[in-house]
Design a protein around this motif. Structure first.
Motif, PDB file in Angstrom:
ATOM      1  N   LEU A 152       0.833  -1.208   0.000  1.00  0.00           N
ATOM      2  CA  LEU A 152       0.000   0.000   0.000  1.00  0.00           C
ATOM      3  C   LEU A 152       0.862   1.251   0.000  1.00  0.00           C
ATOM      4  N   ASP A 153       0.354   2.261  -0.687  1.00  0.00           N
ATOM      5  CA  ASP A 153       0.924   3.601  -0.574  1.00  0.00           C
ATOM      6  C   ASP A 153      -0.228   4.578  -0.356  1.00  0.00           C
ATOM      7  N   ARG A 154       0.077   5.863  -0.258  1.00  0.00           N
ATOM      8  CA  ARG A 154      -0.946   6.852   0.099  1.00  0.00           C
ATOM      9  C   ARG A 154      -2.044   6.989  -0.943  1.00  0.00           C
ATOM     10  N   LEU A 155      -1.807   6.490  -2.145  1.00  0.00           N
ATOM     11  CA  LEU A 155      -2.823   6.580  -3.196  1.00  0.00           C
ATOM     12  C   LEU A 155      -3.665   5.310  -3.294  1.00  0.00           C
ATOM     13  N   SER A 156      -3.333   4.318  -2.493  1.00  0.00           N
ATOM     14  CA  SER A 156      -4.043   3.037  -2.567  1.00  0.00           C
ATOM     15  C   SER A 156      -5.473   3.166  -2.052  1.00  0.00           C
ATOM     16  N   SER A 157      -6.390   2.483  -2.721  1.00  0.00           N
ATOM     17  CA  SER A 157      -7.788   2.415  -2.272  1.00  0.00           C
ATOM     18  C   SER A 157      -8.045   1.021  -1.708  1.00  0.00           C
ATOM     19  N   ILE A 158      -8.822   0.957  -0.621  1.00  0.00           N
ATOM     20  CA  ILE A 158      -8.994  -0.300   0.117  1.00  0.00           C
ATOM     21  C   ILE A 158     -10.466  -0.486   0.471  1.00  0.00           C
ATOM     22  N   ALA A 159     -10.964  -1.724   0.333  1.00  0.00           N
ATOM     23  CA  ALA A 159     -12.295  -2.094   0.815  1.00  0.00           C
ATOM     24  C   ALA A 159     -12.135  -3.181   1.867  1.00  0.00           C
ATOM     25  N   ASP A 160     -12.930  -3.079   2.923  1.00  0.00           N
ATOM     26  CA  ASP A 160     -12.877  -4.024   4.040  1.00  0.00           C
ATOM     27  C   ASP A 160     -14.218  -4.753   4.099  1.00  0.00           C
ATOM     28  N   PHE A 161     -14.282  -5.956   3.508  1.00  0.00           N
ATOM     29  CA  PHE A 161     -15.517  -6.734   3.449  1.00  0.00           C
ATOM     30  C   PHE A 161     -15.757  -7.429   4.791  1.00  0.00           C
ATOM     31  N   GLY A 162     -16.940  -7.203   5.365  1.00  0.00           N
ATOM     32  CA  GLY A 162     -17.250  -7.777   6.670  1.00  0.00           C
ATOM     33  C   GLY A 162     -16.454  -7.101   7.760  1.00  0.00           C
ATOM     34  N   CYS A 163     -16.537  -5.786   7.805  1.00  0.00           N
ATOM     35  CA  CYS A 163     -15.650  -4.999   8.673  1.00  0.00           C
ATOM     36  C   CYS A 163     -16.025  -5.058  10.143  1.00  0.00           C
ATOM     37  N   GLY A 164     -17.260  -5.494  10.489  1.00  0.00           N
ATOM     38  CA  GLY A 164     -17.668  -5.547  11.885  1.00  0.00           C
ATOM     39  C   GLY A 164     -17.661  -4.164  12.534  1.00  0.00           C
ATOM     40  N   ILE A 165     -16.973  -4.046  13.659  1.00  0.00           N
ATOM     41  CA  ILE A 165     -16.893  -2.748  14.340  1.00  0.00           C
ATOM     42  C   ILE A 165     -15.836  -1.843  13.717  1.00  0.00           C
ATOM     43  N   GLY A 166     -15.232  -2.294  12.609  1.00  0.00           N
ATOM     44  CA  GLY A 166     -14.380  -1.421  11.811  1.00  0.00           C
ATOM     45  C   GLY A 166     -12.973  -1.222  12.318  1.00  0.00           C
ATOM     46  N   ARG A 167     -12.467  -2.157  13.120  1.00  0.00           N
ATOM     47  CA  ARG A 167     -11.158  -1.898  13.728  1.00  0.00           C
ATOM     48  C   ARG A 167     -10.047  -1.784  12.681  1.00  0.00           C
ATOM     49  N   HIS A 168     -10.083  -2.633  11.651  1.00  0.00           N
ATOM     50  CA  HIS A 168      -9.058  -2.528  10.606  1.00  0.00           C
ATOM     51  C   HIS A 168      -9.263  -1.275   9.753  1.00  0.00           C
ATOM     52  N   SER A 169     -10.520  -0.989   9.415  1.00  0.00           N
ATOM     53  CA  SER A 169     -10.817   0.199   8.597  1.00  0.00           C
ATOM     54  C   SER A 169     -10.400   1.480   9.302  1.00  0.00           C
ATOM     55  N   ILE A 170     -10.706   1.550  10.590  1.00  0.00           N
ATOM     56  CA  ILE A 170     -10.391   2.757  11.353  1.00  0.00           C
ATOM     57  C   ILE A 170      -8.881   2.953  11.458  1.00  0.00           C
ATOM     58  N   GLU A 171      -8.144   1.873  11.707  1.00  0.00           N
ATOM     59  CA  GLU A 171      -6.695   1.984  11.812  1.00  0.00           C
ATOM     60  C   GLU A 171      -6.091   2.451  10.485  1.00  0.00           C
ATOM     61  N   LEU A 172      -6.587   1.909   9.377  1.00  0.00           N
ATOM     62  CA  LEU A 172      -6.093   2.341   8.068  1.00  0.00           C
ATOM     63  C   LEU A 172      -6.440   3.800   7.798  1.00  0.00           C
ATOM     64  N   ALA A 173      -7.661   4.198   8.128  1.00  0.00           N
ATOM     65  CA  ALA A 173      -8.066   5.596   7.931  1.00  0.00           C
ATOM     66  C   ALA A 173      -7.216   6.529   8.776  1.00  0.00           C
ATOM     67  N   ASN A 174      -6.923   6.114   9.997  1.00  0.00           N
ATOM     68  CA  ASN A 174      -6.091   6.937  10.880  1.00  0.00           C
ATOM     69  C   ASN A 174      -4.675   7.110  10.339  1.00  0.00           C
ATOM     70  N   ARG A 175      -4.261   6.169   9.488  1.00  0.00           N
ATOM     71  CA  ARG A 175      -2.929   6.271   8.880  1.00  0.00           C
ATOM     72  C   ARG A 175      -2.975   6.957   7.511  1.00  0.00           C
ATOM     73  N   GLY A 176      -4.148   7.487   7.169  1.00  0.00           N
ATOM     74  CA  GLY A 176      -4.248   8.299   5.970  1.00  0.00           C
ATOM     75  C   GLY A 176      -4.676   7.582   4.711  1.00  0.00           C
TER      76      GLY A 176
END
Length: 512
Positions: free
Chosen positions: A280-304
């Motif tokens: 991944l780099d700063r231009l990468s787009s990511i989808a989190d299928f079955g994210c639940g409470i979003g812990r992985h999504s939130i951590e990635l968002a917090n890193r930009g």
């Protein structure tokens, strides 16, 4: 027919009015013994209904289609006074289903949500409908026996007078070895009772509850101490089907941010692994299928990073949204959601694939992951390790040959509290299908305590690898891992190797 079942926690004017209207239109008609209203619809005012359910131990389950209320059940359930035997009684006091939707399983599913706890002391219902008594027996795997009810009647009646607003010290009960009934002084028409009794006593199934007359209802209970019934295969399958329909809402009651859920503590390490291995780099787009409470999504968002999380549970997504405004979250089914774009990386972690017992449905999730990947994009997938599950299993059975063995499953609150669904004391493997069964109890979230048989599909390493290859994915890495320790490859039956982790790459169309 898409029916939405909900355990209501907010008693508001709108809900009370809806319930009163449904009752007044569909409950029934007054019988011949009513002094003034024989043959008329039985109606109920919102004021009286509210009086019946304003009890801290009252619960309401509703059924809706397109937000229209088509059924509800009211019950009382008490888990207090734990030093007494009567600390866990679940008692249905009212059930109403729209006439247009009867004989379609609506009432049975509403009742099931109340009677699920196998560790209760007693389960009960007051009803003039023998179908409701049979539903009690099927849901609790026990026969309603007046002899047993008589032996427990003193405590049950005391509990009812304390908890049910329309029972008091003057209420007349007749509980004998051959009949158990209560005079609720509610003369609803029971002219079709003979036909209903004939229908529920077909074959060799006995009717033990005796007869009632107009104005009376059966006072029916089953007890934990009773011997369980031997159910037919069709009854077992029906029970599992109902449980499956309710189970998806129970997932939202998992305390996934609890300190006891050790596997959920490793978010930072896991996202480090994602960034490094998915390039991944700063231009990468990511989808989190079955994210639940979003812990992985939130951590990635917090890193930009640009991230969107998808889950079917509104309750879990609300938790995710409450923790972060940086990540985007969408409610949807991972099998068929169309996000309108493709992504450089798609995550599908912690057993989203495997949540359906029909592996065709799990394959739909994998196909949708593939469809949302850019060419040369990465998919990071994890599934539960069947090889470890089988190696540690203490309980196996054949659903085709010994289906009643399922009733021996030990209940636990594992899924809600620790998430350790690999504890062999609490799962059973069907050797015909490799499907894993657990009896899970849920009591968190301020909702009605529930118990459900939860099923999941687990994989061997070669099986999930073959699925990915058949989908057109190139396997970059495949290993047995421990949660949060994805960089270390384990042996297939290592007690820590609960997951199989795969890093896959979508081949470029030019190379295919």
């Amino acid at each position: 027919m898409n029916v939405n079942y909900q355990l209501e926690t907010l008693l508001n004017v709108k809900l009370i009015n809806e319930m009163a209207e449904l009752y007044s239109c569909h409950y029934g008609i007054w019988g011949p013994s009513h002094p003034t209203k024989s043959g008329e619809r039985i109606s109920l005012s919102p004021k009286i209904l509210r009086k019946w359910i304003e009890n801290e131990n009252s619960y309401i389950a509703t059924a809706r289609i397109d937000n229209k209320l088509i059924g509800y059940a009211i019950g009382v359930k008490s888990f207090k006074n734990k030093s007494q035997k009567l600390n866990a009684i679940s008692w249905i006091t009212q059930l109403v289903v729209d006439e247009a939707y009867r004989q379609q399983g609506i009432g049975k599913e509403l009742l099931f949500s109340f009677w699920g706890f196998s560790t209760n002391y007693a389960w009960g219902i007051m009803s003039s409908n023998p179908y409701a008594i049979r539903a009690l027996e099927k849901a609790t795997y026990r026969r309603a026996s007046p002899k047993m009810i008589l032996s427990k009647s003193k405590g049950l009646i005391k509990f009812g007078i304390e908890q049910v607003s329309y029972l008091d010290n003057s209420t007349e009960f007749t509980i004998q070895p051959s009949v158990s009934k209560v005079n609720t002084k509610f003369p609803a028409d029971i002219s079709d009772l003979e036909l209903k009794l004939k229908n529920v006593t077909k074959g060799t199934i006995p009717w033990l509850m005796g007869e009632i007359e107009e104005g009376w209802e059966w006072f029916a209970f089953t007890f934990h101490s009773q011997e369980k019934l031997v159910l037919t295969k069709d009854e077992i399958l029906e029970m599992l089907d109902i449980s499956d329909k309710i189970a998806h809402k129970a997932y939202s009651r998992m305390l996934m941010d609890s300190e006891n859920h050790a596997w959920a503590k490793h978010t930072v390490n896991e996202i480090d692994f994602v960034i490094n291995n998915c390039k991944l780099d700063r231009l990468s787009s990511i989808a989190d299928f079955g994210c639940g409470i979003g812990r992985h999504s939130i951590e990635l968002a917090n890193r930009g990073f640009d991230i969107v999380g998808i889950d079917y549970s509104k309750e879990l997504l609300n938790k995710a949204i409450g923790k972060s405004s940086a990540a985007k979250f969408i409610e949807g089914d991972c099998r068929d959601i169309n996000l309108g774009k493709k992504f450089d990386t798609v995550l599908c972690l912690y057993d989203v694939i495997g949540s359906f017992i029909d592996n065709y449905e799990n394959t739909k999730i994998l196909e949708n992951v593939y469809n949302h990947l850019e060419d040369n994009g990465y998919a990071l997938i994890s599934v539960m390790n069947f090889e470890l599950t089988l190696a540690e299993a203490k309980h196996v059975f054949s659903l085709n040959e010994n289906y009643n063995k399922l009733l021996d499953l030990t209940a636990s609150n594992t899924m809600q509290t620790t998430g350790n669904v690999f504890n062999p004391d609490f799962y059973m493997i069907d050797t015909d299908s490799n499907i894993v069964y657990r009896r899970e109890q849920f009591s968190a979230g301020g909702l009605l305590p529930q118990e459900l048989i939860v099923r999941d599909y687990r994989y061997t390493k070669s099986q999930i690898e073959m699925m990915c290859v058949d989908m057109g994915l190139e396997i970059v890495m495949s290993r047995y891992v421990q949660a949060g320790r994805w960089d270390k490859e384990l042996q297939s039956v290592d007690p820590k190797a609960k997951e199989i982790l795969l890093l896959c790459k979508k081949k470029s169309n030019e190379l295919m």
